[in-house]
Design a protein around this motif. Sequence first.
Motif, PDB file in Angstrom:
ATOM      1  N   LYS B 130      -0.477  -7.829  -1.399  1.00  0.00           N
ATOM      2  CA  LYS B 130      -0.801  -6.865   0.104  1.00  0.00           C
ATOM      3  C   LYS B 130      -1.031  -7.774   0.659  1.00  0.00           C
ATOM      4  O   LYS B 130      -0.892  -7.524   2.225  1.00  0.00           O
ATOM      5  N   THR B 134       1.196  -6.489   4.484  1.00  0.00           N
ATOM      6  CA  THR B 134      -0.092  -5.758   4.801  1.00  0.00           C
ATOM      7  C   THR B 134      -0.050  -4.398   4.431  1.00  0.00           C
ATOM      8  O   THR B 134       0.931  -4.125   3.872  1.00  0.00           O
ATOM      9  N   GLN B 135      -1.104  -3.671   4.406  1.00  0.00           N
ATOM     10  CA  GLN B 135      -1.227  -3.021   4.013  1.00  0.00           C
ATOM     11  C   GLN B 135      -0.536  -1.732   3.724  1.00  0.00           C
ATOM     12  O   GLN B 135       0.693  -1.297   3.074  1.00  0.00           O
ATOM     13  N   LYS B 136       0.466  -1.758   5.021  1.00  0.00           N
ATOM     14  CA  LYS B 136       1.401  -0.570   6.051  1.00  0.00           C
ATOM     15  C   LYS B 136       2.260  -0.694   5.322  1.00  0.00           C
ATOM     16  O   LYS B 136       2.975   0.547   4.535  1.00  0.00           O
ATOM     17  N   THR B 137       2.814  -1.596   4.843  1.00  0.00           N
ATOM     18  CA  THR B 137       4.478  -2.053   4.535  1.00  0.00           C
ATOM     19  C   THR B 137       4.051  -2.139   3.149  1.00  0.00           C
ATOM     20  O   THR B 137       5.515  -0.949   2.669  1.00  0.00           O
ATOM     21  N   HIS B 139       2.538   0.077   1.502  1.00  0.00           N
ATOM     22  CA  HIS B 139       2.713   1.663   1.581  1.00  0.00           C
ATOM     23  C   HIS B 139       3.501   1.841   1.380  1.00  0.00           C
ATOM     24  O   HIS B 139       4.389   3.036   0.715  1.00  0.00           O
ATOM     25  N   ARG B 140       4.433   1.412   2.719  1.00  0.00           N
ATOM     26  CA  ARG B 140       5.379   2.107   3.144  1.00  0.00           C
ATOM     27  C   ARG B 140       6.879   2.341   2.060  1.00  0.00           C
ATOM     28  O   ARG B 140       7.425   2.847   0.974  1.00  0.00           O
ATOM     29  N   SER B 143       4.897   3.590  -2.290  1.00  0.00           N
ATOM     30  CA  SER B 143       3.827   4.951  -2.174  1.00  0.00           C
ATOM     31  C   SER B 143       5.034   5.516  -2.998  1.00  0.00           C
ATOM     32  O   SER B 143       3.921   6.661  -4.005  1.00  0.00           O
TER      33      SER B 143
END
Lengths: 215, 269
Positions: B130, B134-137, B139-140, B143
């Motif tokens: 993580k 990064t959190q966003k990547t 998650h993408r 998910s």
Amino acid sequence: MKQSDEQTHYDVLGISVTAGPEQIQAAYSELLAIYDTDSLSTYSLFSGSERQAILERSKKAYKVLMDARKREEYDRYLTEAGHVSSADMEKRDQRQPKPMFSMHDEQTIRQTKKNIQKKQVDMDTPSLKEDIHARTALSGADLKSVRTSLHLELNEIFAVTRIPVAVLRAIEEDVMQKLPSPVYLKGYIKQYAECLGLDSSIILPAYLNYLKTVS
Amino acid sequence: MDLDLGAPNLHTFLGVDHLEKGLDWFLGKRVNHLEQVVAPTKTPGLYFVSSANCRVEAPNLHAAQKDKIIRSIRGLDFDYVFLDLGAGTSFNMLDFFLTSHQGLFVLTSEPTAIENSFAFIKAAYFRMIKRTLTQKTFHRLTSHLDLSGNPVGQTFRILKEIRKQAPDMAEQLKQKLSAFQFLFVVNQLHKRDDPELGTKIEKVCNHHFYSGFRFLGNIRYDENVHNAVLSRQLFVTQYAHAPTADEFCKIASSFEPPPVADRPGKTGI
């Protein structure tokens, strides 16, 4: 987590390409112990299906590498794919695993049985046997003391009972993690006791009592 | 440095009582530099930062406070800094562990301890992934994945997916994971325990994880450890000739942090 498709059969067994049959055998035996469902060293790390998949991969690797013709084909594939050099292959250890006793060598087994009986007569130790039979709890170390008093080697016990030496050692050293499952263990203890000239109907319950106390 | 903020007790092991200044002074801005709360111990050359007086909410540090502590540790003028962390897998705990140049965890030869150790490795692995992505990547990319099940399977699925969707990122991640080394010790080994347990765990982990795992050795169970804690004395000095103390010393001597010049920060943590 490493991808399984990145691993060669040699990687799976954790050996080098120069490993001989003896090393392959040893590595495979170790893996079977490590990935056994009761193994402490992998406890909770894998699901049942993951564990099964690992064991199947290991078995496949073992079968290919222990078969000279299949291994040659596999090595050719690895060399062509550039994973290993042919120079590495030439350093290979050619030693074969050596069985301590041949399963088919009836003469050896008969002779060993005679030797054990002779030792039981020569080294008749009634007081030790009485003492052992009188106990309500018996450890593997107690059984070892009987064996050593009879001057018997583990190999001799193996030759007669076919209980693997590693299992005998685990029983005698009371290494709980290495003991087989109870269903096998009971049979082994019975055989082992009889081989030592002891009454298995007394020894087995006493040994199980001991296991209960330590667990 | 006692960073077991939920249950600090390292001062008791060291026999250091009644420390007025500690990490709470630093976090509460009563001092400007961490160095100002470093206290000497009875052992020459060994200094200590206590967390005994930290507030009850201290275990839940804000990210800014955690970063402040990490930055300050890197600025300390000592040869080595040892961070004593508590059990568990909270983000703060994991970040302190992963920020170290070498992370050492301790387990015993019981299924519960082994289960916790694998859970910790898994959590540390997740955290490394993580922090790299990064959190966003993250998650993408993950998910839609089913992340239930066992640790190895989860990590496997994440890495496989990242490799499929972003091969460059997967390679970067692989390098990052490979750069970290977990060290570990099997503590309180009883006579009947398997002395090869640590070696087997090392083998399994090195086989399945990209990070390196190094088993430093066993420390046998010793009643005198309990006695040393009762008397609030260091076990290795009070029972210097005990076999267990010898094992401690052997492990300590085999545990060599990288030279200062090779480390990104000023101090070896």
